[in-house]
Design an enzyme around this catalytic site. Structure first.
Site, PDB file in Angstrom:
ATOM      1  N   GLY A   1      19.957  40.553   9.041  1.00 54.25           N
ATOM      2  CA  GLY A   1      21.244  40.954   9.587  1.00 54.25           C
ATOM      3  C   GLY A   1      21.157  42.187  10.462  1.00 54.25           C
ATOM      4  O   GLY A   1      22.029  43.053  10.420  1.00 54.25           O
ATOM      5  N   ALA A   2      20.125  42.260  11.296  1.00 50.02           N
ATOM      6  CA  ALA A   2      19.836  43.490  12.038  1.00 50.02           C
ATOM      7  C   ALA A   2      20.469  43.531  13.417  1.00 50.02           C
ATOM      8  O   ALA A   2      20.189  44.438  14.189  1.00 50.02           O
ATOM      9  CB  ALA A   2      18.329  43.668  12.169  1.00 50.02           C
ATOM     10  N   ASN A   3      21.351  42.584  13.721  1.00 51.52           N
ATOM     11  CA  ASN A   3      21.918  42.557  15.068  1.00 51.52           C
ATOM     12  C   ASN A   3      23.178  43.407  15.217  1.00 51.52           C
ATOM     13  O   ASN A   3      23.658  43.607  16.336  1.00 51.52           O
ATOM     14  CB  ASN A   3      22.225  41.121  15.493  1.00 51.52           C
ATOM     15  CG  ASN A   3      23.219  40.447  14.569  1.00 51.52           C
ATOM     16  OD1 ASN A   3      22.841  40.087  13.460  1.00 51.52           O
ATOM     17  ND2 ASN A   3      24.458  40.280  14.996  1.00 51.52           N
TER      18      ASN A   3
ATOM     19  N   GLY B   1      26.008  46.554  13.025  1.00 53.24           N
ATOM     20  CA  GLY B   1      26.360  47.367  11.873  1.00 53.24           C
ATOM     21  C   GLY B   1      25.202  48.136  11.269  1.00 53.24           C
ATOM     22  O   GLY B   1      24.349  48.686  11.969  1.00 53.24           O
TER      23      GLY B   1
ATOM     24  N   GLY C   1      22.607  47.086   9.659  1.00 50.80           N
ATOM     25  CA  GLY C   1      21.290  46.521   9.933  1.00 50.80           C
ATOM     26  C   GLY C   1      20.747  46.962  11.267  1.00 50.80           C
ATOM     27  O   GLY C   1      19.547  47.247  11.386  1.00 50.80           O
TER      28      GLY C   1
ATOM     29  N   SER D   1      26.503  47.362  -3.198  1.00 47.96           N
ATOM     30  CA  SER D   1      27.791  47.975  -2.867  1.00 47.96           C
ATOM     31  C   SER D   1      28.393  48.588  -4.110  1.00 47.96           C
ATOM     32  O   SER D   1      28.118  48.158  -5.240  1.00 47.96           O
ATOM     33  CB  SER D   1      28.744  46.909  -2.306  1.00 47.96           C
ATOM     34  OG  SER D   1      30.081  47.366  -2.263  1.00 47.96           O
TER      35      SER D   1
ATOM     36  N   TYR E   1      33.035  38.604  -3.892  1.00 53.16           N
ATOM     37  CA  TYR E   1      32.172  39.586  -3.235  1.00 53.16           C
ATOM     38  C   TYR E   1      31.554  40.520  -4.276  1.00 53.16           C
ATOM     39  O   TYR E   1      30.343  40.784  -4.243  1.00 53.16           O
ATOM     40  CB  TYR E   1      32.973  40.399  -2.223  1.00 53.16           C
ATOM     41  CG  TYR E   1      32.174  41.501  -1.558  1.00 53.16           C
ATOM     42  CD1 TYR E   1      31.140  41.199  -0.683  1.00 53.16           C
ATOM     43  CD2 TYR E   1      32.445  42.845  -1.821  1.00 53.16           C
ATOM     44  CE1 TYR E   1      30.389  42.209  -0.076  1.00 53.16           C
ATOM     45  CE2 TYR E   1      31.709  43.854  -1.221  1.00 53.16           C
ATOM     46  CZ  TYR E   1      30.686  43.533  -0.349  1.00 53.16           C
ATOM     47  OH  TYR E   1      29.944  44.531   0.241  1.00 53.16           O
TER      48      TYR E   1
END
Length: 294
Positions: free
Chosen positions: A23-25, A27, A29, A140, A166
């Protein structure tokens, strides 16, 4: 351990190290990938949308590579792992979705648990033969409100609650971290399993609930309470780079862990339950068809 002044500028030299960040694209990440590349690491942006991943990589100075990975699809995860050769110093299980409407993954898992936990569970175990140092999984504060119902993980009998689902997935992240460390210790493996949480960081994670009132409230919270992604990524960067005991959990040091610099933080009693962690691991192996390989 309090590190009230620690920030990304304190990252050690990471030249020669390879880090995979899911998820590095965008935020947290993206910030994590950017700072690790700045410190000299070779960073693999493992993303579902490679076009967005390439756009993100162009904003990063340093050695980067974009590879396709959809954590909501076990076939994609297997392709990613099968296509890997060479060592990975650190795997950062960062990607996640938050309080989305009910849905299922390609393999029939409830979408939040499937993406946040089952996906990373399968990825970690498939890549573990390549990992030389540590796995860092992003959880979280919501884990404190979470419960694990091993008999109904996919919300087939319960009325679906996006926030509760979540929280369940974030509790699962910590139980996974705990059980992975226990299994590594059992065979005297020196690799480490760590966890981190960003506090309340202002990202696009909070804008996909499909509930206008909730999305509005979270946008207000982003403005009034949240810290910038650059601060929210610090606990992950700290866990990636510092000499910490296995199963450590890193979060912000101030304002109820919503904001601040990275420090070791506590976890809920539910997140410390070794028996439930072991049972969740067994269920995860059965559901994903992936087992630990050390």
């Amino acid at each position: 351990m309090t590190n009230s002044q620690w920030n990304a500028a304190d990252l050690p030299e990471m030249k020669g190290r390879t880090v995979v960040v899911t998820g590095a694209n965008s935020g947290l990440g993206l910030v994590t990938a950017r700072e690790l590349a700045r410190a000299g690491a070779r960073v693999i942006l493992a993303v579902r949308d490679t076009a967005r991943g390439e756009q993100a990589a162009r904003r990063i100075e340093g050695d980067t590579e974009v590879r396709e990975l959809d954590l909501a699809d076990l076939a994609s995860i297997r392709r990613f792992a099968d296509g890997w050769s060479g060592d990975i110093d650190v795997l950062v299980n960062n990607a996640g979705i938050m309080m989305v409407p009910f849905g299922t993954t390609a393999d029939g898992f409830e979408r939040q648990l499937g993406t946040n936990h089952f996906g990373h569970f399968a990825l970690t175990n498939l890549l573990l033969p390549h990992i030389t140092d540590r796995v860092v999984t992003v959880s979280s504060q919501a884990h404190r409100r979470g419960t694990i119902d091993l008999t109904d993980l996919d919300w087939q009998r319960r009325r679906y609650n996006p926030a509760a689902a979540y929280s369940q997935s974030k509790l699962a992240n910590l139980l996974f971290t705990l059980e992975l460390q226990r299994r590594l210790d059992a065979v005297r493996d020196s690799r480490r399993s760590l966890a981190a949480h960003p506090g309340w960081a202002a990202t696009n994670l909070q804008s996909h609930s499909a509930q206008p009132v909730l999305d509005f409230a979270m946008r207000l919270g982003n403005k009034a309470i949240a810290q910038e992604p650059e601060m929210g990524a610090l606990p992950t960067l700290f866990a990636v780079s510092q000499d910490l005991p296995g199963a450590s959990y890193v979060g912000p040091d101030g304002f109820y862990e919503y904001r601040g610099h990275p420090t070791l933080v506590g976890r809920s009693a539910a997140a410390s339950d070794l028996e439930v962690a072991a049972e969740l691991w067994k269920v995860s192996e059965s559901r994903t068809g992936v087992s630990l390989r050390v």
